[in-house]
Design an enzyme around this catalytic site. Structure first.
Site, short mmCIF file in Angstrom:
data_model
loop_
_atom_site.label_atom_id
_atom_site.label_comp_id
_atom_site.label_asym_id
_atom_site.label_seq_id
_atom_site.Cartn_x
_atom_site.Cartn_y
_atom_site.Cartn_z
CE LYS A 198 56.95 40.87 46.65
NZ LYS A 198 56.02 40.38 45.63
CG ASN A 199 55.78 43.37 43.29
OD1 ASN A 199 56.54 42.38 43.69
ND2 ASN A 199 54.75 44.09 43.30
NE ARG A 221 49.39 34.28 41.45
CZ ARG A 221 48.84 33.97 40.30
NH1 ARG A 221 48.18 32.48 40.37
NH2 ARG A 221 48.58 34.31 39.08
CB CYS A 234 47.47 33.06 45.76
SG CYS A 234 46.96 34.45 45.07
NE ARG A 247 47.82 37.37 42.18
CZ ARG A 247 48.73 37.82 42.82
NH1 ARG A 247 49.02 37.19 43.87
NH2 ARG A 247 49.51 38.89 42.62
N PRO A 248 44.09 34.01 37.46
CG PRO A 248 42.34 34.54 36.06
CD PRO A 248 42.90 34.90 37.38
CG ASP A 299 50.74 45.38 45.77
OD1 ASP A 299 49.60 44.35 45.81
OD2 ASP A 299 51.85 44.87 45.08
NE ARG A 333 55.66 35.54 48.94
CZ ARG A 333 54.55 36.08 48.31
NH1 ARG A 333 53.39 36.13 49.04
NH2 ARG A 333 54.58 36.50 47.35
C1 UD1 Z 1 51.46 41.98 40.26
C2 UD1 Z 1 52.40 42.52 41.61
C3 UD1 Z 1 51.18 42.15 42.78
C4 UD1 Z 1 50.22 43.47 42.39
C5 UD1 Z 1 49.66 43.13 41.18
C6 UD1 Z 1 48.68 44.35 40.99
C7 UD1 Z 1 54.52 41.17 41.05
C8 UD1 Z 1 55.04 39.87 41.29
N1 UD1 Z 1 53.16 41.18 41.83
O1 UD1 Z 1 50.89 40.94 40.26
O2 UD1 Z 1 51.99 42.59 43.97
O3 UD1 Z 1 49.24 43.16 43.40
O4 UD1 Z 1 50.47 43.29 40.18
O5 UD1 Z 1 49.14 45.65 40.89
O6 UD1 Z 1 54.73 42.13 40.47
N2 UD1 Z 1 44.30 38.85 35.39
C9 UD1 Z 1 43.68 37.82 34.72
N3 UD1 Z 1 44.13 37.08 33.55
C10 UD1 Z 1 45.66 37.33 33.80
C11 UD1 Z 1 46.39 37.90 34.47
C12 UD1 Z 1 45.78 38.82 35.42
O7 UD1 Z 1 42.34 37.85 34.84
O8 UD1 Z 1 46.18 36.49 32.75
C13 UD1 Z 1 43.74 39.53 36.66
C14 UD1 Z 1 43.99 38.92 38.07
O9 UD1 Z 1 43.40 38.09 38.72
C15 UD1 Z 1 43.80 40.43 38.72
C16 UD1 Z 1 44.20 41.38 37.71
O10 UD1 Z 1 44.26 40.78 36.35
O11 UD1 Z 1 42.59 40.52 39.21
C17 UD1 Z 1 45.68 42.13 37.76
O12 UD1 Z 1 46.43 41.09 37.89
P1 UD1 Z 1 48.06 41.37 37.55
O13 UD1 Z 1 48.15 42.76 37.29
O14 UD1 Z 1 48.39 40.25 36.48
O15 UD1 Z 1 48.73 41.14 38.84
P2 UD1 Z 1 50.11 40.13 39.12
O16 UD1 Z 1 51.11 40.34 37.83
O17 UD1 Z 1 49.77 38.78 39.36
#
Ligand code: UD1
Length: 417
Positions: free
Chosen positions: A22-23, A92, A116, A121-122, A304, A397
């Site tokens: 999926k990811n 998201r 979420c 998750r900003p 995950d 999902r």
């Molecule tokens: C992706 C995965 C999710 C997985 C996560 C971490 C997908 C669709 N989802 O989510 O399954 O759990 O990686 O391996 O691939 N953060 C910020 N600012 C930002 C972006 C992120 O503070 O602009 C923080 C997030 O809140 C979180 C951390 O960084 O605490 C990691 O998030 P991120 O790696 O971006 O996760 P996703 O891409 O949302």
């Protein structure tokens, strides 16, 4: 609303295939926005999140067709540059359309995804990176309004490792002017799969899979064909399903090397695991030890798989300390596991699990997010009696046919309304 009923007592046995990731599929499907024409993908899992992605692509003017696991996307000049709130709030990862639309069309309007279940998750890091490439970004009425005649290559240092941020920037940089360097890039295998597809489309990328990725912008990309990589999180979940029942399960069509952190922890706990190039087998074991685990970006232990591993630890011999460092609120499954009799003390981002071999018993529980649902299903396999997991739509999902895969291995699992 669907629930899942799981009767305990079955030791899982046999072979099970992994579906496509999926990811990896989500960012790759969004990357089609970078090139007009027909894109073709194999091994695309049948999941709600893929459907949501197709709906979003359609709202922008693309069309798509699925035939089994083959998925085609036809991209013409977009009729809209706006990803509406109704579509983004369902998933998201929709924020991943920002980079491609902005890079190709010079403007994009994407709803802010909001929080979420697993944290706020900003997307500040995504936006800061686009700004550094010359984009003008405004936040208005819950939307991100982004404009840039032409994005310009630069060096971006992510102060926190972000999978989505790395993916968004990677896509945006393929059509930017000059060279972009991403420092402290995420190294997840799904990013490598995305980069490989972008390269097939004509992008110039190097260093993917390491913490420094270089992208030399090109004028134009063209559609290509690609098979989506195997879902390492699903593969790990199925391996743990075999382990928790003391069963003998071989998970095929996967890349075990992507799961080194999980496999090491399971071996430390006492499990014998055989690894081949595209499969892994867990051998039967009647009792295993509690081991400590800390989540962190790849190649360390994946967040995950934290909930599923915790389920395994609830019936281990001895205690384990589970530390979540990626998300600030990813222990929603803890209180539900406690309803099944697990002995867990959560405090902030650390949970102490006092394992009780054979000590879980069935109860009605509620899924709160995708991976939490999986952990409750795993615990249900060994909680004496019949466990009812409600809000199972979370599972749909991200897990393709989980109940049929588990049933084929001998689990007594069924869906009910
Ligand atoms: C992706 C995965 C999710 C997985 C996560 C971490 C997908 C669709 N989802 O989510 O399954 O759990 O990686 O391996 O691939 N953060 C910020 N600012 C930002 C972006 C992120 O503070 O602009 C923080 C997030 O809140 C979180 C951390 O960084 O605490 C990691 O998030 P991120 O790696 O971006 O996760 P996703 O891409 O949302």
């Amino acid at each position: 609303m669907d629930t899942m009923l799981i009767k305990s007592g079955a030791q899982l046995h046999g072979t099970v295939e992994t579906s496509g990731a999926k990811n990896a599929a989500l960012p790759i499907l969004f990357s089609t926005l970078l090139a007009e024409g027909e894109h073709q993908f194999d091994n695309v899992p049948v999941l709600k999140d893929i459907e949501s992605t197709a709906n979003l692509l359609e709202s922008l003017g693309c069309t798509s067709q699925r035939s089994g696991h083959t998925f085609k996307v036809q991209v013409t000049k977009l009729k809209s540059f706006e990803a509406h709130y109704d579509l983004v709030r369902k998933m998201r990862a929709s924020i991943l359309c920002l980079g491609p639309i902005l890079a190709k069309y010079g403007e994009a309007v994407v709803s802010l995804p909001g929080g979420c279940a697993i944290g706020t998750r900003p997307i500040d890091l995504h936006l800061d990176a686009m700004k550094a490439m010359g984009a003008e970004i405004q936040l208005k009425d819950g939307y991100v309004l982004a404009k840039a005649k032409k994005l310009k290559g630069t060096t971006i240092f992510f102060e926190k490792t972000t999978v989505g941020g790395t993916e968004n920037l990677l896509m945006a940089a393929t059509l930017a002017e000059g060279t972009t360097t991403i420092e402290n890039a995420a190294k997840e295998p799904e990013i490598v799969d995305l980069a490989n597809y972008l390269i097939k489309m004509g992008a110039k990328i190097s260093g993917h899979g390491t913490s420094i990725i270089k992208i030399e912008g090109v004028q134009k990309l063209s559609p290509a064909k690609h098979a989506i990589m195997a879902d390492r999180i699903e593969a790990g979940t199925l391996l743990i399903a075999g382990a928790i029942t003391g069963g003998d399960v071989t998970v095929t069509k996967c890349q075990p090397h992507d799961l080194d952190a999980l496999i090491n922890k399971m071996r430390e706990s006492g499990f014998k695991i055989d690894i081949k190039e595209n499969s892994m087998r867990v051998h039967p074991l009647s009792s295993w030890d509690g081991v400590d685990v800390t989540t962190a970006p790849h190649p360390l232990f994946p967040t995950d798989l934290q909930a599923q591993f915790m389920a395994l630890m609830t019936v281990a011999k001895g205690a384990s300390v589970v530390t979540e460092t990626v998300f600030e609120n990813r222990f929603m499954h803890v209180t539900e596991l406690m309803r099944l009799g697990a002995d867990i003390t959560p405090k902030s981002q650390v949970a102490v699990v006092r394992g009780k071999p054979g000590g879980l018993s069935a109860a009605p529980v509620m899924a709160t997010d995708l991976r939490a649902s999986a952990s409750l299903v795993l615990a249900g396999l060994v909680a004496k009696g019949e466990t009812q997991v409600s809000r199972i739509y979370h599972l749909d999902r991200g897990y393709e046919g989980l109940e049929s895969k588990l049933s084929k291995l001998g689990a007594k699992v069924k869906r009910a309304q």
